[in-house]
Design an enzyme around this catalytic site. Structure first.
Site, PDB file in Angstrom:
ATOM      1  N   SER A 239       0.899  -1.193  -0.112  1.00  0.00           N
ATOM      2  CA  SER A 239       0.048  -0.098   0.089  1.00  0.00           C
ATOM      3  C   SER A 239       0.911   1.256   0.006  1.00  0.00           C
ATOM      4  O   SER A 239       2.181   1.271   0.054  1.00  0.00           O
ATOM      5  CB  SER A 239      -0.837  -0.080   1.316  1.00  0.00           C
ATOM      6  OG  SER A 239      -0.111   0.297   2.475  1.00  0.00           O
ATOM      7  N   LYS A 240       0.310   2.584  -0.051  1.00  0.00           N
ATOM      8  CA  LYS A 240       0.927   3.768  -0.221  1.00  0.00           C
ATOM      9  C   LYS A 240       1.980   3.803   1.033  1.00  0.00           C
ATOM     10  O   LYS A 240       3.133   4.278   1.011  1.00  0.00           O
ATOM     11  CB  LYS A 240      -0.072   4.776   0.049  1.00  0.00           C
ATOM     12  CG  LYS A 240      -0.826   4.885  -1.264  1.00  0.00           C
ATOM     13  CD  LYS A 240      -1.036   6.387  -1.383  1.00  0.00           C
ATOM     14  CE  LYS A 240      -1.381   6.700  -2.768  1.00  0.00           C
ATOM     15  NZ  LYS A 240      -2.615   6.006  -3.472  1.00  0.00           N
TER      16      LYS A 240
END
Ligand code: GLU
Length: 308
Positions: A239-240
């Site tokens: 994820s980010k």
């Protein structure tokens, strides 16, 4: 039957390394089988899809060394290859299915829908037998027949679901007129002669719905391979938070696409841990799905290796 695979991105944002890995695996399977590879742009949602993102997807793929035989930029016998240009086909198929208009709002659905069987709330068929409110935009729902939809997945095994009971009547067209992903993907996979669907594991739960629609429409069911999702260095879903760069950022920073392919291939155990640069075509001859379930396949992206 001749193998035909596809990559079907939604141009609603920039592509990340997880998208790239799925594209690479779908492409490798197609090329290893000497098959046809289709690029289909799933720009169904007029509020979110952007032509700019489509252009970026094409550039990202070229930079990686992934090519396609049919697609929006080069045409082909099964075009058009943008879903936004295929509405007449969806309308035609929709007219063949028993549907009813539904005027339930999101809020009503939240209040009335229950989720006893799975991850998605079950639609309680509120509008099935009542006249829908004419003042609201109307979605179209399929009077989904009872019974069990069964699909086989290369990695996940047998996928099965009683769609009517566990999902309820499936939305095929939204209140704003947009055709549903489930309908469009079934229509297009059949129209484009797709024999093999390779896509991310996050989409597996859509597969029984698609198989059920194929059955209702008398369409063939492709083989399904839902590929494991990539993980960040800590083993969690990428994820980010992991600071994984978007493809366009890497490209603009002058990173060699072959380095990114090596990173993706290492995570899938498709090349040795020491390989730093590789082109997709160099991976074709040794491509074997079995390698993805061997211990060498960590599905973890070595992001440090990319920066170094
Ligand atoms: N357009 C979908 C997505 O980008 C993928 C659809 C599919 O592969 O069936 O998530």
């Amino acid at each position: 039957m001749e193998y035909a695979g596809r990559y079907a991105p939604s141009p609603t944002g920039r592509q990340h390394l997880g998208n790239a890995r799925t594209a690479l695996l779908a492409w490798l399977d197609a090329r290893a089988q000497r098959g046809r590879f289709v690029l289909r742009i799933e720009d169904l949602d007029p509020g979110r899809a952007r032509r700019l993102y489509e252009t970026t997807v094409l550039e990202d793929l070229r930079w990686l060394g992934i090519d396609w035989d049919e697609g929006p930029d080069r045409g082909g016998p099964h075009g058009p290859y943008r879903q936004s240009e295929r509405h007449d086909r969806y309308a035609e198929v929709l007219a063949r299915l028993p549907t009813y208009p539904c005027s339930c709002t999101r809020k009503e659905l939240r209040l009335t829908a229950s989720a006893p069987h799975g991850i998605e709330p079950v639609y309680p068929a509120t509008c099935r037998d009542r006249p829908p409110s004419p003042a609201r935009p109307l979605a179209l729902r399929w009077r989904t027949p009872a019974g069990e939809a069964v699909a086989h997945d290369r990695f996940l095994g047998r996928l099965h679901q009683d769609v009517a009971r566990e999902i309820g009547d499936v939305v095929l067209q939204r209140g704003d007129g947009a055709y549903a992903y489930q309908l469009a993907v079934v229509v297009d996979d059949a129209a484009m002669g797709i024999t093999d669907v390779v896509r991310g594991a996050d989409l597996w739960s859509s597969t029984p719905r698609q198989v059920w629609l194929q059955r209702a429409l008398g369409l063939p069911t492709p083989r399904y391979t839902h590929v494991p999702l990539v993980l960040g260095p800590d083993g969690d879903k990428l994820s980010k938070r992991h600071g994984a760069p978007e493809m366009v950022g890497l490209r603009r920073a002058g990173v060699d696409g072959a380095r990114v392919v090596a990173l993706l291939a290492r995570s899938a155990n498709l090349c040795g841990p020491a390989v730093r640069r590789v082109r997709p075509r160099e991976l074709v001859d040794d491509f074997d799905w079995a390698r993805l379930t061997e211990p060498g396949a960590t599905h973890v992206l070595d992001l440090d290796g990319l920066r170094a």
